[in-house]
Design an enzyme around this catalytic site. Structure first.
Site, PDB file in Angstrom:
ATOM      1  N   ASN A   1      -0.963   8.073  -0.342  1.00  0.00           N
ATOM      2  CA  ASN A   1      -1.303   9.066  -1.364  1.00  0.00           C
ATOM      3  C   ASN A   1      -1.129  10.473  -0.812  1.00  0.00           C
ATOM      4  O   ASN A   1      -1.395  10.704   0.361  1.00  0.00           O
ATOM      5  CB  ASN A   1      -2.757   8.880  -1.810  1.00  0.00           C
ATOM      6  CG  ASN A   1      -2.909   7.703  -2.726  1.00  0.00           C
ATOM      7  OD1 ASN A   1      -2.172   7.578  -3.685  1.00  0.00           O
ATOM      8  ND2 ASN A   1      -3.840   6.831  -2.428  1.00  0.00           N
TER       9      ASN A   1
ATOM     10  N   HIS B   1       0.844  -1.193   0.000  1.00  0.00           N
ATOM     11  CA  HIS B   1       0.000   0.000   0.000  1.00  0.00           C
ATOM     12  C   HIS B   1       0.878   1.241   0.000  1.00  0.00           C
ATOM     13  O   HIS B   1       1.578   1.512   0.979  1.00  0.00           O
ATOM     14  CB  HIS B   1      -0.898  -0.011   1.241  1.00  0.00           C
ATOM     15  CG  HIS B   1      -1.670   1.248   1.418  1.00  0.00           C
ATOM     16  ND1 HIS B   1      -1.519   2.060   2.517  1.00  0.00           N
ATOM     17  CD2 HIS B   1      -2.596   1.842   0.629  1.00  0.00           C
ATOM     18  CE1 HIS B   1      -2.328   3.105   2.399  1.00  0.00           C
ATOM     19  NE2 HIS B   1      -2.977   2.997   1.263  1.00  0.00           N
TER      20      HIS B   1
END
Length: 68
Positions: free
Chosen positions: A23, A20
């Site tokens: 962002n 992951h």
């Protein structure tokens, strides 16, 4: 998404590991490496090296809700 639960439906669950990127990816230089209960030994270290080679910091975390 529990990595271990996803892997349970696979013929080779030892080949699955979570990754992951935070962002926005260009600004947040951190990525979580999430091995499942049956992830092959050494796979997390290999993936963390790949993440570091891309210029990010790899953090290996437990397969728990929310991860890091």
């Amino acid at each position: 998404l529990p990595v271990t639960l996803i892997a349970a439906g696979l013929r080779q669950p030892e080949r699955l590991i979570g990754l992951h990127f935070f962002n926005p990816v260009p600004l947040m230089k951190v990525a979580e490496v999430i091995p499942g209960a049956r992830t092959r030994p050494g796979l997390a270290e290999w993936l963390a090296g790949t993440v570091r080679a891309s210029g990010h910091t790899a953090v290996t975390v437990a397969d728990t809700p929310g991860f890091l």
